[in-house]
Design a protein around this motif. Structure first.
Motif, PDB file in Angstrom:
ATOM      1  N   LEU A  96       8.544   3.140   1.125  1.00 33.92           N
ATOM      2  CA  LEU A  96       8.558   2.606   2.484  1.00 33.92           C
ATOM      3  C   LEU A  96       9.328   3.536   3.411  1.00 33.92           C
ATOM      4  O   LEU A  96      10.321   4.143   3.016  1.00 33.92           O
ATOM      5  CB  LEU A  96       9.204   1.222   2.500  1.00 33.92           C
ATOM      6  CG  LEU A  96       8.462   0.123   1.743  1.00 33.92           C
ATOM      7  CD1 LEU A  96       9.302  -1.134   1.656  1.00 33.92           C
ATOM      8  CD2 LEU A  96       7.140  -0.172   2.421  1.00 33.92           C
ATOM      9  N   ASN A  97       8.867   3.597   4.646  1.00 34.98           N
ATOM     10  CA  ASN A  97       9.572   4.357   5.668  1.00 34.98           C
ATOM     11  C   ASN A  97      10.914   3.670   5.946  1.00 34.98           C
ATOM     12  O   ASN A  97      10.934   2.512   6.337  1.00 34.98           O
ATOM     13  CB  ASN A  97       8.712   4.385   6.941  1.00 34.98           C
ATOM     14  CG  ASN A  97       9.322   5.217   8.047  1.00 34.98           C
ATOM     15  OD1 ASN A  97      10.502   5.530   8.016  1.00 34.98           O
ATOM     16  ND2 ASN A  97       8.518   5.580   9.017  1.00 34.98           N
ATOM     17  N   PRO A  98      12.040   4.368   5.740  1.00 31.56           N
ATOM     18  CA  PRO A  98      13.345   3.711   5.873  1.00 31.56           C
ATOM     19  C   PRO A  98      13.656   3.256   7.293  1.00 31.56           C
ATOM     20  O   PRO A  98      14.554   2.447   7.493  1.00 31.56           O
ATOM     21  CB  PRO A  98      14.334   4.785   5.420  1.00 31.56           C
ATOM     22  CG  PRO A  98      13.606   6.070   5.513  1.00 31.56           C
ATOM     23  CD  PRO A  98      12.157   5.761   5.289  1.00 31.56           C
ATOM     24  N   LEU A  99      12.930   3.758   8.286  1.00 28.00           N
ATOM     25  CA  LEU A  99      13.299   3.471   9.670  1.00 28.00           C
ATOM     26  C   LEU A  99      12.493   2.332  10.293  1.00 28.00           C
ATOM     27  O   LEU A  99      12.740   1.956  11.429  1.00 28.00           O
ATOM     28  CB  LEU A  99      13.144   4.724  10.539  1.00 28.00           C
ATOM     29  CG  LEU A  99      13.973   5.932  10.101  1.00 28.00           C
ATOM     30  CD1 LEU A  99      13.783   7.069  11.073  1.00 28.00           C
ATOM     31  CD2 LEU A  99      15.434   5.560  10.003  1.00 28.00           C
ATOM     32  N   LEU A 100      11.507   1.809   9.559  1.00 30.40           N
ATOM     33  CA  LEU A 100      10.681   0.742  10.139  1.00 30.40           C
ATOM     34  C   LEU A 100      10.731  -0.495   9.247  1.00 30.40           C
ATOM     35  O   LEU A 100      10.863  -0.390   8.034  1.00 30.40           O
ATOM     36  CB  LEU A 100       9.225   1.205  10.276  1.00 30.40           C
ATOM     37  CG  LEU A 100       8.940   2.381  11.205  1.00 30.40           C
ATOM     38  CD1 LEU A 100       7.464   2.736  11.155  1.00 30.40           C
ATOM     39  CD2 LEU A 100       9.342   2.045  12.624  1.00 30.40           C
ATOM     40  N   LYS A 104       6.373  -3.908  10.526  1.00 27.67           N
ATOM     41  CA  LYS A 104       5.893  -2.834  11.401  1.00 27.67           C
ATOM     42  C   LYS A 104       4.983  -1.889  10.612  1.00 27.67           C
ATOM     43  O   LYS A 104       3.953  -1.432  11.115  1.00 27.67           O
ATOM     44  CB  LYS A 104       7.105  -2.084  11.969  1.00 27.67           C
ATOM     45  CG  LYS A 104       6.772  -0.983  12.949  1.00 27.67           C
ATOM     46  CD  LYS A 104       6.295  -1.548  14.275  1.00 27.67           C
ATOM     47  CE  LYS A 104       5.765  -0.491  15.228  1.00 27.67           C
ATOM     48  NZ  LYS A 104       4.780   0.427  14.681  1.00 27.67           N
ATOM     49  N   GLN A 105       5.372  -1.601   9.369  1.00 28.49           N
ATOM     50  CA  GLN A 105       4.552  -0.703   8.556  1.00 28.49           C
ATOM     51  C   GLN A 105       3.249  -1.363   8.154  1.00 28.49           C
ATOM     52  O   GLN A 105       2.228  -0.699   7.984  1.00 28.49           O
ATOM     53  CB  GLN A 105       5.340  -0.256   7.323  1.00 28.49           C
ATOM     54  CG  GLN A 105       6.529   0.604   7.711  1.00 28.49           C
ATOM     55  CD  GLN A 105       7.321   1.082   6.519  1.00 28.49           C
ATOM     56  OE1 GLN A 105       6.820   1.813   5.669  1.00 28.49           O
ATOM     57  NE2 GLN A 105       8.563   0.678   6.447  1.00 28.49           N
ATOM     58  N   ASP A 108       1.035  -0.846  11.033  1.00 24.61           N
ATOM     59  CA  ASP A 108       0.534   0.532  11.032  1.00 24.61           C
ATOM     60  C   ASP A 108      -0.631   0.682  10.062  1.00 24.61           C
ATOM     61  O   ASP A 108      -1.623   1.356  10.352  1.00 24.61           O
ATOM     62  CB  ASP A 108       1.649   1.512  10.649  1.00 24.61           C
ATOM     63  CG  ASP A 108       2.588   1.785  11.822  1.00 24.61           C
ATOM     64  OD1 ASP A 108       2.242   1.392  12.956  1.00 24.61           O
ATOM     65  OD2 ASP A 108       3.652   2.391  11.603  1.00 24.61           O
ATOM     66  N   LEU A 109      -0.480   0.030   8.902  1.00 27.55           N
ATOM     67  CA  LEU A 109      -1.553   0.073   7.899  1.00 27.55           C
ATOM     68  C   LEU A 109      -2.823  -0.553   8.463  1.00 27.55           C
ATOM     69  O   LEU A 109      -3.918   0.010   8.359  1.00 27.55           O
ATOM     70  CB  LEU A 109      -1.102  -0.680   6.641  1.00 27.55           C
ATOM     71  CG  LEU A 109      -2.142  -0.839   5.537  1.00 27.55           C
ATOM     72  CD1 LEU A 109      -2.411   0.489   4.857  1.00 27.55           C
ATOM     73  CD2 LEU A 109      -1.701  -1.875   4.509  1.00 27.55           C
ATOM     74  N   LYS A 111      -3.667  -1.026  11.626  1.00 30.89           N
ATOM     75  CA  LYS A 111      -4.214  -0.204  12.711  1.00 30.89           C
ATOM     76  C   LYS A 111      -4.987   0.983  12.145  1.00 30.89           C
ATOM     77  O   LYS A 111      -6.043   1.341  12.649  1.00 30.89           O
ATOM     78  CB  LYS A 111      -3.073   0.310  13.600  1.00 30.89           C
ATOM     79  CG  LYS A 111      -2.836  -0.530  14.847  1.00 30.89           C
ATOM     80  CD  LYS A 111      -1.767   0.126  15.707  1.00 30.89           C
ATOM     81  CE  LYS A 111      -0.568  -0.783  15.860  1.00 30.89           C
ATOM     82  NZ  LYS A 111       0.663  -0.067  16.249  1.00 30.89           N
ATOM     83  N   SER A 112      -4.424   1.590  11.104  1.00 26.53           N
ATOM     84  CA  SER A 112      -5.062   2.770  10.526  1.00 26.53           C
ATOM     85  C   SER A 112      -6.446   2.449   9.971  1.00 26.53           C
ATOM     86  O   SER A 112      -7.318   3.310   9.923  1.00 26.53           O
ATOM     87  CB  SER A 112      -4.200   3.341   9.394  1.00 26.53           C
ATOM     88  OG  SER A 112      -3.044   3.922   9.921  1.00 26.53           O
ATOM     89  N   TYR A 139      14.169  -4.173   6.439  1.00 24.10           N
ATOM     90  CA  TYR A 139      13.992  -2.754   6.179  1.00 24.10           C
ATOM     91  C   TYR A 139      14.063  -2.541   4.674  1.00 24.10           C
ATOM     92  O   TYR A 139      14.575  -3.383   3.940  1.00 24.10           O
ATOM     93  CB  TYR A 139      15.098  -1.940   6.864  1.00 24.10           C
ATOM     94  CG  TYR A 139      15.008  -1.962   8.353  1.00 24.10           C
ATOM     95  CD1 TYR A 139      14.188  -1.056   9.017  1.00 24.10           C
ATOM     96  CD2 TYR A 139      15.707  -2.902   9.095  1.00 24.10           C
ATOM     97  CE1 TYR A 139      14.089  -1.079  10.390  1.00 24.10           C
ATOM     98  CE2 TYR A 139      15.616  -2.935  10.476  1.00 24.10           C
ATOM     99  CZ  TYR A 139      14.801  -2.017  11.124  1.00 24.10           C
ATOM    100  OH  TYR A 139      14.693  -2.034  12.475  1.00 24.10           O
ATOM    101  N   PHE A 155       1.308  -4.265  -0.155  1.00 26.01           N
ATOM    102  CA  PHE A 155       0.687  -3.189   0.632  1.00 26.01           C
ATOM    103  C   PHE A 155      -0.613  -2.712  -0.018  1.00 26.01           C
ATOM    104  O   PHE A 155      -1.569  -2.376   0.656  1.00 26.01           O
ATOM    105  CB  PHE A 155       1.650  -2.005   0.774  1.00 26.01           C
ATOM    106  CG  PHE A 155       2.524  -2.091   1.982  1.00 26.01           C
ATOM    107  CD1 PHE A 155       1.976  -1.946   3.256  1.00 26.01           C
ATOM    108  CD2 PHE A 155       3.882  -2.318   1.867  1.00 26.01           C
ATOM    109  CE1 PHE A 155       2.778  -2.035   4.379  1.00 26.01           C
ATOM    110  CE2 PHE A 155       4.695  -2.410   2.983  1.00 26.01           C
ATOM    111  CZ  PHE A 155       4.146  -2.269   4.249  1.00 26.01           C
TER     112      PHE A 155
END
Lengths: 308, 329
Positions: A96-100, A104-105, A108-109, A111-112, A139, A155
């Motif tokens: 996982l992206n540590p900043l989101l 939120k991720q 993003d998935l 949307k992608s 987080y 995910f």
């Protein structure tokens, strides 16, 4: 939905060196297949090639109803990854992206992949015993190892993928959490009718969840078959060695016999002959001259001889 | 909240330490302005008694007083935000001069650092992405070379090229007082920008190499992180993956940014001298030359405060952009 996977003559290289060589394997639709082997045997590379990742030199990875992952261009691969086939990392790896936040991720998935509705994440997380609202607002550093693993599975499956690849999903987890995750994998697999590949170095994990097993050594699959049969009656000397190395719950500890020697690295895999011969207790002359062919789900000269 | 309060306390303690240190240090320098003035007055024909009382009047304190007494008076003044009176230009409050010069230095430093940060970060990403190609190697080498050149050398080179060889930019000043008068309108702002180009460019050229190298290694390390592979295997769009990469890679650079702000602030003395730019550095340079104690103390104090404020801002900013540092309210 019928989505089995057929791997045929697959060779994956790093530079010039093959990490996976001439592997053929069929993942039947709706089964859990375990892929076991030591570190560096090429099992993760094989798992990644199911998503078209890595330098596939020859062969094919054909997913029913999707196509050949080895021939797809970047755009097509991107569309398939995450949507048709999900990948779950080892728990110790931070996927996982540590900043989101997780939520939120997730967006993003979505949307992608042009998906507008990801509310499917809620029942999926609840199914795995997590509080969806809490998890989605967290987080990565706020989640425990077991929670991260469940989030990873979420995910992989939230967009209704039918092929699930788990790379060492229980390594680095404690025994209780490990049992939990395996339970979840089994249930989710059954609920959704998935085709699942679970990569592990732990024969116990395979025994617990997989109906079929493939044993990897030095970039080759040396034996495969139904879990019951392979574990009860291993034919390849490497498989036998692996199983003999497992310590028993009862009886003297020295019943477990470690495999002598060390697994080959990419640079030390012999170019000709059987890759296992250096550690093999029943080595013959033919083993250093010729690579054994896969006959009747096992690749070993000695087995071929006794069968004849 | 407590975190910020702690920062402020530490900041104030630091300011106190630095002012005390500079107070003592300045007075240890050879050359005494009061003595110089005193002797000048005698040379002009005054008697020693007349000269002494005249000096006492101009400086507002009796010369030759004990240092601890001066120190206490100075601190008392500071506590009331009174930086004292200039020794050189008699009667002018130090605060007026120092705060008048501050905005010009802030303009140079801020624009210089931001330009170099932007250029360095963008080139650093390129250098990391293409690190095995000629472009990547070229960028890294250029970055390392420029990184080692001090700003004043760049300043001299730029000044020689663009004010002498080609007369594209003015060789000094902050704006042309004959043509524009200060105000918030196009011509004035344009003229200020025109005068600031070379000094700001000196900062930028001298420091972008450092950003380039820092960003390059940061990007290279984040590129190896599992979460980027995970994002790829989940089929995330390339620009989203780039956003994940960039945000994670740029994070460690913010602390360096704050520190460099302070360093460049201190280094402004050379650049402003070269371009005859009336900022804090120039003021400090002049006051050192004139042994203007109170002006020096004031300028040092402001530079110290700027460094500390920059560091506090960086820390606060960090809590905003990095959730791992953020505390539960």
């Amino acid at each position: 939905m019928n989505m089995g996977v057929t791997i045929a003559g697959l060779t994956v290289t790093y530079g010039d060196l093959p990490a996976v060589k001439d592997v053929s394997l069929r993942l039947e639709d709706g089964t859990i297949t375990g892929l076991v082997g030591e570190s560096g045997s090429g099992k993760s590379t094989l798992a990644l090639s199911l998503l078209g990742h890595g330098n596939i030199a020859s062969g094919s990875v054909f997913i029913d109803g999707v196509g050949d992952m080895s021939k797809m261009d970047k755009g097509a691969l991107r569309a398939v990854r995450g949507a048709k086939i999900g990948y779950v990392f080892q728990a110790a790896q931070n996927s996982l992206n540590p900043l989101l936040t997780v939520g939120k991720q997730l967006l993003d998935l979505a949307k992608s992949h042009g998906v507008r509705d990801v509310r499917g994440a809620h029942p999926l997380l609840r199914r795995m015993g997590l509080d969806p609202d809490r998890v989605l607002n967290s987080y990565q550093h706020e989640l425990s190892g077991g929670m991260r693993q469940r989030v990873g599975i979420m995910f992989a499956l939230v967009l209704n993928a039918h092929v699930l690849v788990l790379d060492e999903p229980t390594t680095a987890l404690d025994m209780i959490t490990q049992a939990n995750i395996l339970q979840i994998v089994r249930e989710v697999h059954a609920d959704r009718g998935l085709t699942t590949l679970i990569v592990t170095h732990d024969v116990g994990v395979v025994a617990e969840v997989a109906s079929r097993v493939a044993v990897m050594y030095g970039g080759r699959i040396v034996e495969c078959g139904s879990t019951k049969e392979v574990l009860a009656n291993p034919r390849h000397p490497y498989t036998r060695g692996l199983i003999n190395a497992i310590p028993r719950l009862t009886g003297p500890v020295d019943v477990a016999k470690p495999l002598p020697g060390t697994p080959p690295t990419l640079g030390t895999i012999p170019a000709v002959g059987c890759v296992f011969r250096a550690r093999c207790p029943i080595r013959m002359d033919v083993c250093s001259a010729q690579e054994p062919e896969m006959i009747d789900d096992v690749a070993c000269h000695a087995v071929g001889v006794t069968a004849k | 909240m407590w975190r910020i309060a702690g920062h402020l306390t530490r900041g104030l303690a630091m300011i106190w330490a630095v002012t005390t240190f500079t107070f003592v240090l300045i007075r240890l320098m050879p050359g005494d302005p009061v003595q110089v003035q005193y002797e000048r007055l005698i040379a002009q024909g005054m008697t020693p008694d007349q000269a002494e009382s005249a000096t006492a009047i101009t400086y507002g304190f009796v010369p030759h007083g004990p240092m601890w007494k001066q120190y206490l008076e100075y601190m008392w003044g500071l506590a009331h935000l009174d930086l004292g009176v200039s020794v050189e230009s008699q009667g002018v409050p130090v605060a007026d001069r120092v705060f008048g010069a501050l905005p010009w230095t802030v303009l140079l430093v801020l624009s210089g650092i931001l330009i170099s940060f932007l250029i360095g970060v963008v080139l650093g990403v390129v250098a990391a992405m293409r690190r095995s190609t000629m472009v990547g190697h070229g960028l890294s080498i250029a970055g390392s070379l420029l990184h080692g050149v001090p700003p004043f050398v760049i300043g001299i080179v730029l000044a020689a090229l663009f004010t002498r060889r080609w007369r594209w930019f003015p060789s000094g000043g902050h704006f042309n007082g004959d043509e524009v008068s200060p105000g918030f309108y196009y011509d004035f702002i344009g003229d200020v920008a025109y005068h600031a180009v070379l000094p700001a460019a000196s900062f930028a050229v001298a420091s972008y190499g450092g950003w380039l190298l820092a960003m390059r290694s940061s990007v290279a390390s984040v590129l190896g992180d599992d979460f980027l592979l995970a994002a790829e295997l989940r089929g995330l769009r390339p620009f989203m993956r780039f956003r994940y990469l960039a945000r994670n890679a740029i994070l460690p650079l913010f602390t360096v940014l704050a520190i460099s702000f302070g360093l460049v602030f201190g280094g402004s003395i050379f650049i402003e001298r070269i371009f005859n730019y009336p900022g804090l550095g120039m003021l400090l340079y002049q006051s050192i030359g004139a042994r203007d104690f109170s002006m020096m103390s004031g300028a040092f104090l402001l530079i110290t405060a700027a460094v500390i404020v920059a560091n506090i801002l960086a820390d606060v900013l960090y809590t905003v952009i990095d959730p791992r540092v953020r505390r539960q309210a």
